[in-house]
Design an enzyme around this catalytic site. Structure first.
Site, PDB file in Angstrom:
ATOM      1  N   THR A 128      48.519 -81.559-129.544  1.00 41.39           N
ATOM      2  CA  THR A 128      48.746 -79.941-129.999  1.00 41.39           C
ATOM      3  C   THR A 128      49.837 -79.616-128.601  1.00 41.39           C
ATOM      4  O   THR A 128      49.630 -79.826-127.477  1.00 41.39           O
ATOM      5  CB  THR A 128      47.100 -79.706-129.824  1.00 41.39           C
ATOM      6  OG1 THR A 128      47.474 -77.988-129.516  1.00 41.39           O
ATOM      7  CG2 THR A 128      47.245 -79.667-128.286  1.00 41.39           C
ATOM      8  N   ASP A 129      50.762 -78.079-129.847  1.00 38.42           N
ATOM      9  CA  ASP A 129      51.768 -77.705-128.771  1.00 38.42           C
ATOM     10  C   ASP A 129      50.552 -76.637-128.027  1.00 38.42           C
ATOM     11  O   ASP A 129      50.882 -76.040-126.264  1.00 38.42           O
ATOM     12  CB  ASP A 129      52.276 -76.326-129.639  1.00 38.42           C
ATOM     13  CG  ASP A 129      50.962 -75.779-130.377  1.00 38.42           C
ATOM     14  OD1 ASP A 129      49.388 -75.354-130.253  1.00 38.42           O
ATOM     15  OD2 ASP A 129      51.633 -74.478-131.438  1.00 38.42           O
ATOM     16  N   GLU A 130      49.170 -76.595-127.671  1.00 39.80           N
ATOM     17  CA  GLU A 130      48.619 -75.825-126.484  1.00 39.80           C
ATOM     18  C   GLU A 130      48.275 -76.394-125.396  1.00 39.80           C
ATOM     19  O   GLU A 130      48.319 -75.918-123.775  1.00 39.80           O
ATOM     20  CB  GLU A 130      46.369 -75.810-126.694  1.00 39.80           C
ATOM     21  CG  GLU A 130      46.431 -75.058-128.370  1.00 39.80           C
ATOM     22  CD  GLU A 130      45.123 -74.385-127.991  1.00 39.80           C
ATOM     23  OE1 GLU A 130      44.562 -74.476-126.572  1.00 39.80           O
ATOM     24  OE2 GLU A 130      44.784 -74.361-129.302  1.00 39.80           O
ATOM     25  N   TYR A 153      39.518 -77.654-123.356  1.00 44.34           N
ATOM     26  CA  TYR A 153      40.531 -78.557-125.232  1.00 44.34           C
ATOM     27  C   TYR A 153      41.864 -78.520-124.440  1.00 44.34           C
ATOM     28  O   TYR A 153      42.467 -79.974-124.573  1.00 44.34           O
ATOM     29  CB  TYR A 153      39.800 -77.494-126.021  1.00 44.34           C
ATOM     30  CG  TYR A 153      41.070 -77.706-126.673  1.00 44.34           C
ATOM     31  CD1 TYR A 153      41.316 -79.021-127.732  1.00 44.34           C
ATOM     32  CD2 TYR A 153      42.096 -77.141-127.397  1.00 44.34           C
ATOM     33  CE1 TYR A 153      41.624 -79.908-129.359  1.00 44.34           C
ATOM     34  CE2 TYR A 153      42.851 -77.694-128.528  1.00 44.34           C
ATOM     35  CZ  TYR A 153      42.996 -79.043-129.219  1.00 44.34           C
ATOM     36  OH  TYR A 153      43.620 -79.630-130.422  1.00 44.34           O
ATOM     37  N   LYS A 157      43.214 -82.371-123.899  1.00 49.16           N
ATOM     38  CA  LYS A 157      44.270 -83.019-124.875  1.00 49.16           C
ATOM     39  C   LYS A 157      45.687 -83.577-124.099  1.00 49.16           C
ATOM     40  O   LYS A 157      46.567 -84.923-123.943  1.00 49.16           O
ATOM     41  CB  LYS A 157      45.337 -81.652-125.488  1.00 49.16           C
ATOM     42  CG  LYS A 157      43.571 -81.832-126.935  1.00 49.16           C
ATOM     43  CD  LYS A 157      43.741 -82.839-128.367  1.00 49.16           C
ATOM     44  CE  LYS A 157      44.638 -83.616-128.538  1.00 49.16           C
ATOM     45  NZ  LYS A 157      44.303 -84.794-129.295  1.00 49.16           N
TER      46      LYS A 157
HETATM   47  P1  NAD Z   1      38.206 -81.399-137.087  1.00 50.06           P
HETATM   48  O1  NAD Z   1      37.789 -81.251-135.427  1.00 50.06           O
HETATM   49  O2  NAD Z   1      38.631 -81.135-137.996  1.00 50.06           O
HETATM   50  O3  NAD Z   1      37.866 -83.306-137.233  1.00 50.06           O
HETATM   51  C1  NAD Z   1      38.265 -83.883-135.725  1.00 50.06           C
HETATM   52  C2  NAD Z   1      37.266 -85.389-137.013  1.00 50.06           C
HETATM   53  O4  NAD Z   1      37.003 -86.219-135.217  1.00 50.06           O
HETATM   54  C3  NAD Z   1      36.426 -85.144-137.676  1.00 50.06           C
HETATM   55  O5  NAD Z   1      36.217 -85.996-138.498  1.00 50.06           O
HETATM   56  C4  NAD Z   1      35.153 -85.671-135.824  1.00 50.06           C
HETATM   57  O6  NAD Z   1      33.830 -86.607-136.831  1.00 50.06           O
HETATM   58  C5  NAD Z   1      35.770 -86.738-135.104  1.00 50.06           C
HETATM   59  N1  NAD Z   1      35.518 -87.197-134.046  1.00 50.06           N
HETATM   60  C6  NAD Z   1      35.333 -86.462-133.173  1.00 50.06           C
HETATM   61  N2  NAD Z   1      34.482 -86.566-131.663  1.00 50.06           N
HETATM   62  C7  NAD Z   1      34.786 -88.245-132.391  1.00 50.06           C
HETATM   63  C8  NAD Z   1      33.923 -89.541-131.937  1.00 50.06           C
HETATM   64  N3  NAD Z   1      33.987 -89.219-130.749  1.00 50.06           N
HETATM   65  N4  NAD Z   1      34.482 -90.327-132.180  1.00 50.06           N
HETATM   66  C9  NAD Z   1      34.847 -90.514-133.215  1.00 50.06           C
HETATM   67  N5  NAD Z   1      35.092 -89.716-134.235  1.00 50.06           N
HETATM   68  C10 NAD Z   1      35.047 -88.418-133.707  1.00 50.06           C
HETATM   69  O7  NAD Z   1      40.037 -81.575-135.754  1.00 50.06           O
HETATM   70  P2  NAD Z   1      41.383 -81.501-136.248  1.00 50.06           P
HETATM   71  O8  NAD Z   1      41.935 -79.465-136.846  1.00 50.06           O
HETATM   72  O9  NAD Z   1      41.793 -82.106-137.937  1.00 50.06           O
HETATM   73  O10 NAD Z   1      42.535 -81.714-135.467  1.00 50.06           O
HETATM   74  C11 NAD Z   1      42.783 -83.777-135.645  1.00 50.06           C
HETATM   75  C12 NAD Z   1      43.351 -83.355-134.776  1.00 50.06           C
HETATM   76  O11 NAD Z   1      44.629 -82.912-134.253  1.00 50.06           O
HETATM   77  C13 NAD Z   1      42.968 -83.347-132.642  1.00 50.06           C
HETATM   78  O12 NAD Z   1      42.941 -84.618-132.096  1.00 50.06           O
HETATM   79  C14 NAD Z   1      43.369 -82.501-132.581  1.00 50.06           C
HETATM   80  O13 NAD Z   1      43.491 -82.176-130.686  1.00 50.06           O
HETATM   81  C15 NAD Z   1      44.692 -82.133-133.202  1.00 50.06           C
HETATM   82  N6  NAD Z   1      46.190 -81.261-134.233  1.00 50.06           N
HETATM   83  C16 NAD Z   1      44.991 -79.654-134.570  1.00 50.06           C
HETATM   84  C17 NAD Z   1      45.754 -78.930-134.479  1.00 50.06           C
HETATM   85  C18 NAD Z   1      44.805 -77.306-135.740  1.00 50.06           C
HETATM   86  O14 NAD Z   1      45.620 -76.580-135.669  1.00 50.06           O
HETATM   87  N7  NAD Z   1      43.765 -77.888-136.023  1.00 50.06           N
HETATM   88  C19 NAD Z   1      46.456 -78.594-134.159  1.00 50.06           C
HETATM   89  C20 NAD Z   1      46.874 -79.289-133.659  1.00 50.06           C
HETATM   90  C21 NAD Z   1      46.582 -80.464-133.343  1.00 50.06           C
HETATM   91  O1  DAU Z   2      47.930 -74.658-131.771  1.00 51.22           O
HETATM   92  C1  DAU Z   2      47.085 -75.817-131.975  1.00 51.22           C
HETATM   93  C2  DAU Z   2      45.676 -75.534-132.007  1.00 51.22           C
HETATM   94  O2  DAU Z   2      45.384 -74.741-132.523  1.00 51.22           O
HETATM   95  C3  DAU Z   2      44.668 -76.401-131.997  1.00 51.22           C
HETATM   96  O3  DAU Z   2      44.923 -77.588-131.270  1.00 51.22           O
HETATM   97  C4  DAU Z   2      43.265 -76.678-131.757  1.00 51.22           C
HETATM   98  O4  DAU Z   2      42.811 -77.528-132.209  1.00 51.22           O
HETATM   99  C5  DAU Z   2      43.097 -75.147-133.260  1.00 51.22           C
HETATM  100  O5  DAU Z   2      41.826 -75.090-132.923  1.00 51.22           O
HETATM  101  C6  DAU Z   2      44.146 -74.449-133.078  1.00 51.22           C
HETATM  102  O6  DAU Z   2      43.586 -73.334-131.540  1.00 51.22           O
HETATM  103  P1  DAU Z   2      43.634 -71.974-132.048  1.00 51.22           P
HETATM  104  O7  DAU Z   2      42.145 -71.859-130.660  1.00 51.22           O
HETATM  105  O8  DAU Z   2      44.811 -71.576-131.991  1.00 51.22           O
HETATM  106  O9  DAU Z   2      42.805 -71.949-133.513  1.00 51.22           O
HETATM  107  P2  DAU Z   2      41.462 -70.755-133.522  1.00 51.22           P
HETATM  108  O10 DAU Z   2      41.848 -70.683-135.411  1.00 51.22           O
HETATM  109  O11 DAU Z   2      40.200 -71.189-133.200  1.00 51.22           O
HETATM  110  O12 DAU Z   2      42.598 -69.448-133.416  1.00 51.22           O
HETATM  111  C7  DAU Z   2      43.165 -68.939-134.049  1.00 51.22           C
HETATM  112  C8  DAU Z   2      43.976 -67.282-133.264  1.00 51.22           C
HETATM  113  O13 DAU Z   2      42.607 -66.486-133.775  1.00 51.22           O
HETATM  114  C9  DAU Z   2      43.717 -67.536-131.325  1.00 51.22           C
HETATM  115  O14 DAU Z   2      44.261 -66.663-131.330  1.00 51.22           O
HETATM  116  C10 DAU Z   2      42.123 -67.324-131.253  1.00 51.22           C
HETATM  117  C11 DAU Z   2      41.299 -66.188-132.568  1.00 51.22           C
HETATM  118  N1  DAU Z   2      40.388 -65.934-132.871  1.00 51.22           N
HETATM  119  C12 DAU Z   2      39.897 -66.664-133.585  1.00 51.22           C
HETATM  120  C13 DAU Z   2      38.325 -66.897-133.426  1.00 51.22           C
HETATM  121  C14 DAU Z   2      37.488 -68.311-134.502  1.00 51.22           C
HETATM  122  C15 DAU Z   2      40.112 -64.588-133.083  1.00 51.22           C
HETATM  123  O15 DAU Z   2      40.680 -63.850-133.110  1.00 51.22           O
HETATM  124  N2  DAU Z   2      38.990 -64.792-133.862  1.00 51.22           N
HETATM  125  C16 DAU Z   2      38.160 -65.651-134.134  1.00 51.22           C
HETATM  126  O16 DAU Z   2      36.781 -65.569-135.073  1.00 51.22           O
END
Ligand code: NAD
Ligand code: DAU
Length: 345
Positions: A128-130, A153, A157
């Site tokens: 992630t970019d975080e 989180y 990562k």
């Molecule tokens: P998600 O939470 O939707 O899915 C995570 C998956 O991992 C689920 O299917 C869950 O069952 C599985 N999992 C969790 N713990 C596990 C364990 N101990 N063993 C096996 N499986 C397990 O997540 P996502 O949003 O699809 O993100 C996927 C990956 O991409 C993550 O590594 C996240 O850090 C990264 N990522 C997410 C975003 C985003 O915006 N969602 C952006 C950048 C990177």
């Molecule tokens: O940048 C990549 C990341 O983006 C991934 O690595 C994470 O897995 C993914 O969850 C996401 O993180 P964020 O914290 O940015 O996503 P989220 O959707 O939780 O929140 C987006 C923005 O909205 C953030 O600034 C917090 C805000 N927010 C979120 C929720 C859930 C609100 O204002 N209200 C809310 O109820």
């Protein structure tokens, strides 16, 4: 080629699994997922009968299970997405993030160096970019930006990224890492901002915007992320990192307003003006101000650019949630309701 994809029942993982199963019929795709609250096999119905696809329910926290699996299967590559992914949950329950994101990644790396052909095996770590922390008004995250994670989180990562590079350096494990911005699209669990707001509009509930809604995120359609992973996996340089993002920055409040308008249009205003539901609530603890990716490396090296504009991606996302209300009600279990009550009081 036998490819292990971890976390393939989650949001991004399920899009990647579907893409890999369909585009590479000669590969054997093995999906390992614990099926936590965020994992859902309904995301994978269109590939579940495919000859080149197999699902294994398992937990990467379990060292001996992961080790035996690698010993038995002789994988050629692993694309690792399994993680605890929600920042708010990492604030209330950080230990699950350490166990899955750090320890789980270590178990995969350890199993790979012990049981795979290290001269050809590839470990692709999806991150992630975080990990880069928070930006002010100016600047972009580059691959060379120093790590500065701010939440449990992102700290977990960042630690996992460091372990992957350390295994590359120490044990000569061949690896690739990508760090992507915020994803949105179909199949995202409704704890994240966009699906949470769509679901709340449908239920006529408040749309909780943290603080003043001025925080900025850089949004990318999930299929564009899956395509970028595919490209890096096949063509990215070995032991390199790629940032993935679509140059699409939005303040949260502007995004929520746009989303309200999009849903209202899709519903032909059946439920009135949903912007009235916007409610400013207590800010997230340690809330990162701004994320923004410089994607020039992946553009130049791999000729990648997103296919969706935010307009088309958001429209498709809204349409998907409106057409899949059963999916939403299935994933909103008792656990989700308890989390929602506790988090939003
Ligand atoms: P998600 O939470 O939707 O899915 C995570 C998956 O991992 C689920 O299917 C869950 O069952 C599985 N999992 C969790 N713990 C596990 C364990 N101990 N063993 C096996 N499986 C397990 O997540 P996502 O949003 O699809 O993100 C996927 C990956 O991409 C993550 O590594 C996240 O850090 C990264 N990522 C997410 C975003 C985003 O915006 N969602 C952006 C950048 C990177
Ligand atoms: O940048 C990549 C990341 O983006 C991934 O690595 C994470 O897995 C993914 O969850 C996401 O993180 P964020 O914290 O940015 O996503 P989220 O959707 O939780 O929140 C987006 C923005 O909205 C953030 O600034 C917090 C805000 N927010 C979120 C929720 C859930 C609100 O204002 N209200 C809310 O109820």
């Amino acid at each position: 080629m036998k490819v292990l994809i971890t976390g393939g029942a989650g949001f991004i993982g399920s899009h990647l699994v579907r893409r890999m199963v369909k585009n590479y019929p000669d590969y054997e795709i093995v999906n390992l997922d614990k099926l936590t609250y965020a994992g859902n096999l309904k995301n994978l119905v269109d590939v579940e009968g495919a000859e080149n696809y197999r699902f294994i329910k398992g937990d990467i926290e379990d060292h001996s299970f992961v080790s035996s699996l690698f010993e038995q299967e002789a994988f050629d590559a692993c694309i690792h997405l399994a993680a605890e992914s929600h920042v708010d949950r990492s604030i209330t329950n950080p230990d699950a993030f350490l166990r899955t994101n750090i320890l789980g990644t270590f178990h995969l790396l350890d199993a790979a160096v012990k049981h795979c052909d290290i001269s050809s095996f590839l470990f692709y770590h999806v991150s992630t970019d975080e990990v880069y922390g928070s930006l002010g008004d100016e600047g972009l995250f580059k691959e060379t930006t120093s790590y500065d994670p701010q939440s449990p989180y992102s700290a977990s990562k960042a630690a996992s990224d460091h372990f992957v590079r350390a295994y590359g350096n120490t044990f000569k494990l061949r690896y690739k890492i990508s760090n992507c911005s915020n994803n949105y699209g179909p199949n995202q669990f409704p704890e994240k901002l966009i699906p949470l707001c769509i679901n709340n509009i449908l239920e006529g509930r408040p749309l909780p915007v943290y603080g003043k809604g001025e925080n900025i995120r850089d949004w990318l359609y999930v299929e564009d992320h899956a395509e970028a992973i595919d490209l890096i996996f096949h063509s990215g340089e070995m032991n390199e990192t790629f940032n993935i993002g679509g140059k699409n920055e939005w303040t949260n409040i502007d995004l929520v307003r746009l989303l309200c308008d999009e849903v209202d249009v899709a519903l032909s205003n059946e439920i009135g003006n949903s912007q009235q539901l916007i409610t400013f609530v207590e800010d997230r603890k340690g809330h990162d101000m701004r994320y923004a990716i410089d994607p020039s490396k992946i553009e130049a090296h791999l000729n990648w650019e997103p296919k969706q504009t935010f307009e088309t991606g958001l429209r498709q996302t809204v349409q998907w949630y409106l057409s899949n209300k059963q999916w939403i009600s299935d994933v909103i279990s008792g656990d989700y309701r308890a989390y929602y009550q506790e988090h939003y009081k």
